[in-house]
Design a protein around this motif. Structure first.
Motif, short mmCIF file in Angstrom:
data_model
loop_
_atom_site.label_atom_id
_atom_site.label_comp_id
_atom_site.label_asym_id
_atom_site.label_seq_id
_atom_site.Cartn_x
_atom_site.Cartn_y
_atom_site.Cartn_z
N UNK A 139 0.83 -1.20 0.00
CA UNK A 139 0.00 0.00 0.00
C UNK A 139 0.86 1.26 0.00
N UNK A 140 1.98 1.22 0.71
CA UNK A 140 2.89 2.36 0.71
C UNK A 140 3.42 2.63 -0.69
N UNK A 141 3.88 1.58 -1.36
CA UNK A 141 4.45 1.75 -2.70
C UNK A 141 3.38 2.18 -3.71
N UNK A 142 2.21 1.59 -3.65
CA UNK A 142 1.15 1.98 -4.58
C UNK A 142 0.64 3.39 -4.28
N UNK A 143 0.68 3.78 -2.99
CA UNK A 143 0.32 5.15 -2.66
C UNK A 143 1.30 6.15 -3.25
N UNK A 144 2.58 5.82 -3.24
CA UNK A 144 3.58 6.69 -3.87
C UNK A 144 3.33 6.76 -5.37
N UNK A 145 3.07 5.61 -5.97
CA UNK A 145 2.75 5.61 -7.41
C UNK A 145 1.57 6.53 -7.70
N UNK A 157 8.22 13.75 -11.40
CA UNK A 157 9.67 13.56 -11.45
C UNK A 157 10.35 13.65 -10.09
N UNK A 158 9.59 13.59 -9.01
CA UNK A 158 10.15 13.79 -7.68
C UNK A 158 10.96 12.60 -7.19
N UNK A 159 12.12 12.86 -6.55
CA UNK A 159 12.80 11.79 -5.83
C UNK A 159 11.98 11.43 -4.59
N UNK A 160 12.09 10.19 -4.13
CA UNK A 160 11.22 9.67 -3.08
C UNK A 160 12.03 9.22 -1.87
N UNK A 161 11.56 9.59 -0.69
CA UNK A 161 12.06 9.04 0.56
C UNK A 161 10.90 8.42 1.32
N UNK A 179 10.26 -3.08 -2.81
CA UNK A 179 10.38 -2.16 -3.94
C UNK A 179 11.21 -2.68 -5.11
N UNK A 180 12.35 -3.36 -4.87
CA UNK A 180 13.14 -3.79 -6.03
C UNK A 180 12.38 -4.68 -7.00
N UNK A 181 11.42 -5.45 -6.53
CA UNK A 181 10.63 -6.31 -7.41
C UNK A 181 9.24 -5.75 -7.66
N UNK A 182 8.60 -5.17 -6.62
CA UNK A 182 7.21 -4.75 -6.75
C UNK A 182 7.08 -3.40 -7.46
N UNK A 185 10.39 0.93 -10.56
CA UNK A 185 10.46 2.21 -11.26
C UNK A 185 10.50 3.40 -10.32
N UNK A 186 10.18 3.21 -9.05
CA UNK A 186 10.12 4.34 -8.13
C UNK A 186 11.54 4.79 -7.76
N UNK A 187 11.83 6.10 -7.85
CA UNK A 187 13.17 6.62 -7.56
C UNK A 187 13.35 6.84 -6.05
#
Length: 368
Positions: A139-145, A157-161, A179-182, A185-187
């Motif tokens: 959910x965290x990763x999809x929320x960032x997406x 184009x934002x970098x992500x922390x 993140x590396x697999x799921x 593409x997220x920076x």
């Protein structure tokens, strides 16, 4: 009696549309602006986005986006995962941010003051599945997406922390490891997490083997996992009458109510046999514990932990060591004398400074 699910949110914004499966993970389903007077100068949005639960079925979840004055402009984006530790839908960050009940609100203002955009996902999902940390990572990763795909935010184009403490650290840690697999593409340029329970089964054993003031949180995590894995976990087989009563009492409760309801109880008070005697339960616990999850973060990691924390600092340091040996830059800092309650405030300034350096492109330090 099967798993007890929370009362649904009364706000129709949260409802998944019948065609939720037609969207891709991270796609925005609907959005709305919000008034956020507690965050001076910030613009607030809520996004309903598509994600995937632990059974690989499509679900809808919510993230709240706070933009500092000046808007997007590809400014740094921090996904902040609060320690929700609750079972009721009204306890979700998308509510607590605005009704004044979020204890971590000052942290959000500190991030906004740095000029960063802040996304706060409801990382327990649409059934408030507390304890389901792997779901929280998705959910965290999809929320960032979703935030990056939401054109009005201007953050494509934002970098992500990412940052979080305790239960929020569990979701943050799983997001980093997934993140590396799921979501390759997220920076993601940096991750900061503190006070992380890296093995929820061992934590439940530690706080439940004798009467504990925090027993309710461990029991609530079992309730949340039962919600997320209803076809695999069934507490009803091993609950005593007191266990059934406690499960019903906290089914829609927030953290303080859960702690009060379970205070000074133990596993023997609510279970007929230990939950960890069942192989299926053990597998679910392992799937949701960073210590036993094979994934490794590739983004630089800052991890802090109170040296006197009731949540094992040794286990946390061992997991950090495994990440180090896999090649991830890890800075692990114990906070001398700090317990679980005090370490968050002591480590947070260092965590935010760490993320600032990563956004600035400074090479990540490591004490592997």
């Amino acid at each position: 009696m099967a798993a007890i699910f929370p009362l649904p949110d009364g706000d129709g914004f949260y409802f998944a549309p019948p065609n939720v499966g037609d969207f891709q993970p991270g796609d925005v389903i609907r959005s709305r602006p919000m008034s956020a007077p507690a965050y001076p100068g910030a613009t607030a949005w809520q996004l309903l986005f598509r994600s995937t639960n632990s059974a690989d079925a499509p679900i809808a979840a919510v993230t709240t986006l706070l933009l500092p004055a000046g808007g997007g402009g590809d400014r740094p984006l921090v996904s902040y995962q609060p320690f929700v530790n609750s079972l009721g839908m009204e306890c979700a960050p998308s509510h607590s941010i605005f009704n004044g009940s979020m204890q971590e609100s000052p942290a959000l203002n500190l991030l906004l003051a740095r000029g960063w955009a802040v996304a706060v996902p409801d990382h327990l999902g649409p059934t408030s599945a507390y304890g389901a940390a792997r779901l929280g990572g998705r959910l965290t990763l999809d929320g960032i997406r979703a935030v990056k795909r939401f054109a009005p935010a201007g953050l494509a184009g934002s970098p992500v922390g990412m940052a979080g403490y305790s239960g929020g650290g569990m979701a943050t840690g799983f997001a980093a490891a997934l993140a590396p697999e799921y979501a390759p593409e997220l920076p993601i340029v940096g991750v900061a997490m503190g006070g992380v329970p890296v093995n929820i089964g061992k934590l439940a054993r530690d706080v439940g083997s004798r009467p504990s003031p925090l027993f309710g949180l461990g029991f609530a995590a079992a309730v949340g996992l039962e919600r997320e894995y209803p076809s695999q976990l069934s507490m009803e087989r091993i609950l005593k009458p007191a266990g059934f009563a406690l499960r019903s009492q906290i089914a829609n409760a927030c953290a303080t109510q859960i702690i009060d309801a379970g205070a000074n109880k133990s596993l023997d008070d609510v279970f007929t046999v230990p939950m960890d005697t069942d192989p299926t339960t053990v597998r679910v616990l392992h799937d949701n514990s960073l210590e036993t999850f094979a994934g490794v973060p590739r983004a630089p990691l800052y991890q802090w932990h109170g040296a006197a924390d009731q949540v094992s600092p040794q286990l946390a340091q061992e997991v950090a060591g495994r990440y180090c040996h896999s090649g991830t830059p890890v800075l692990f800092e114990p906070i001398p004398g700090a317990d679980h309650g005090t370490a968050i405030a002591l480590g947070a300034p260092r965590a935010y400074g760490y993320l600032a350096d990563r956004f600035a492109g400074i090479p990540a330090p490591s004490n592997c």
